[in-house]
Design an enzyme around this catalytic site. Structure first.
Site, mmCIF file in Angstrom:
data_model
loop_
_atom_site.group_PDB
_atom_site.id
_atom_site.type_symbol
_atom_site.label_atom_id
_atom_site.label_comp_id
_atom_site.label_asym_id
_atom_site.label_seq_id
_atom_site.Cartn_x
_atom_site.Cartn_y
_atom_site.Cartn_z
ATOM 1 N N GLU A 63 -80.905 -11.632 43.986
ATOM 2 C CA GLU A 63 -80.104 -11.689 45.222
ATOM 3 C C GLU A 63 -79.349 -10.391 45.476
ATOM 4 O OE1 GLU A 63 -77.841 -15.358 44.987
ATOM 5 O OE2 GLU A 63 -79.663 -16.529 45.381
ATOM 6 N N ASN A 64 -78.745 -10.319 46.643
ATOM 7 C CA ASN A 64 -78.047 -9.109 47.061
ATOM 8 C C ASN A 64 -76.848 -9.511 47.919
ATOM 9 O OD1 ASN A 64 -77.650 -6.598 48.883
ATOM 10 N ND2 ASN A 64 -79.066 -5.921 47.317
ATOM 11 N N TYR A 67 -77.294 -10.463 52.016
ATOM 12 C CA TYR A 67 -78.169 -11.601 51.668
ATOM 13 C C TYR A 67 -79.666 -11.415 51.948
ATOM 14 C CZ TYR A 67 -73.939 -14.443 50.909
ATOM 15 O OH TYR A 67 -72.751 -14.943 50.446
ATOM 16 N N CYS A 72 -87.104 -13.760 46.725
ATOM 17 C CA CYS A 72 -87.437 -14.983 45.994
ATOM 18 C C CYS A 72 -88.238 -14.653 44.741
ATOM 19 C CB CYS A 72 -88.285 -15.905 46.859
ATOM 20 S SG CYS A 72 -87.457 -16.528 48.326
ATOM 21 N N GLU A 74 -90.952 -16.007 43.456
ATOM 22 C CA GLU A 74 -92.416 -15.961 43.547
ATOM 23 C C GLU A 74 -92.914 -14.677 44.183
ATOM 24 O OE1 GLU A 74 -90.242 -18.138 44.765
ATOM 25 O OE2 GLU A 74 -91.206 -19.551 46.115
ATOM 26 N N CYS A 111 -90.765 -20.661 50.357
ATOM 27 C CA CYS A 111 -90.356 -20.428 51.754
ATOM 28 C C CYS A 111 -91.530 -19.816 52.532
ATOM 29 C CB CYS A 111 -89.136 -19.512 51.800
ATOM 30 S SG CYS A 111 -89.506 -17.772 51.482
ATOM 31 N N CYS A 114 -92.633 -16.250 51.545
ATOM 32 C CA CYS A 114 -93.372 -16.212 50.270
ATOM 33 C C CYS A 114 -94.787 -16.749 50.450
ATOM 34 C CB CYS A 114 -92.636 -17.012 49.201
ATOM 35 S SG CYS A 114 -91.230 -16.108 48.548
#
Ligand code: THU
Length: 160
Positions: A63-64, A67, A72, A74, A111, A114
């Site tokens: 994460e950052n 955002y 993710c 995967e 998601c 992905c």
């Protein structure tokens, strides 16, 4: 007007019903959740990609504070696998999610972004990528990425 229906098929099974290769892949995804960098969501995701040469490449979500710059698990795992082993096809991916002290009972499903990235890998190597989505209650087993993304946009959509 004509209505069309898209049906997506997947199987539900217990981890013990998986073959040993897939059980190992699921364990690697589970282990990887411990390495997630998820200070904002506290949602720790692990992904493990099995390559056709038997190697496993595993990664976690990163994460950052900005955002949308996070990634993710995967996507990190698959892109790393493709970058590191450009000549070796990925044949399966397992995903597990851990939050508030336990793995989720029901699997999470990737998601949209992905799915699009995973589809590119499936198309690139012209080989189905089996998807194993881990939950403590059951595992979802999906034959390939295309089943996760019906009506997809892909290379052929560019008309080339
Ligand atoms: N996340 C994944 O890593 N994989 C998924 O399939 C869904 C969501 C991450 C993104 C973000 O870091 C956190 O989980 C909460 O959405």
């Amino acid at each position: 007007m004509e209505t069309k229906t898209v049906i997506t098929e997947f199987s539900l099974c217990k981890t013990e019903e998986l073959n040993t290769t897939y059980q190992t892949l699921v364990s690697r995804a589970q282990e990887q959740t411990a390495k997630a960098y998820a200070p904002y969501s506290n949602f720790h995701v692990g992904a493990a990609v099995l390559l056709e040469n038997g190697e496993i490449v595993a990664a976690s979500n990163q994460e950052n504070s900005a955002y949308p710059s996070g990634l993710c698990a995967e996507r990190v795992a698959m892109m790393y696998a493709n970058a590191q082993y450009p000549d070796v096809a990925p044949v399966a991916i397992a995903i597990a999610a851990y939050t508030q002290g336990s793995f989720l009972a029901n699997p999470i499903t990737p998601c949209g972004a992905c799915r699009q990235v995973l589809l590119e890998s499936e198309m690139r190597y012209e080989k189905d990528i089996t998807v194993l989505l881990y939950g403590t209650d059951h595992v979802y087993l999906i034959d390939n990425i295309r089943k996760l993304l019906p009506l997809c946009f892909e290379k052929s959509s560019l008309g080339r």
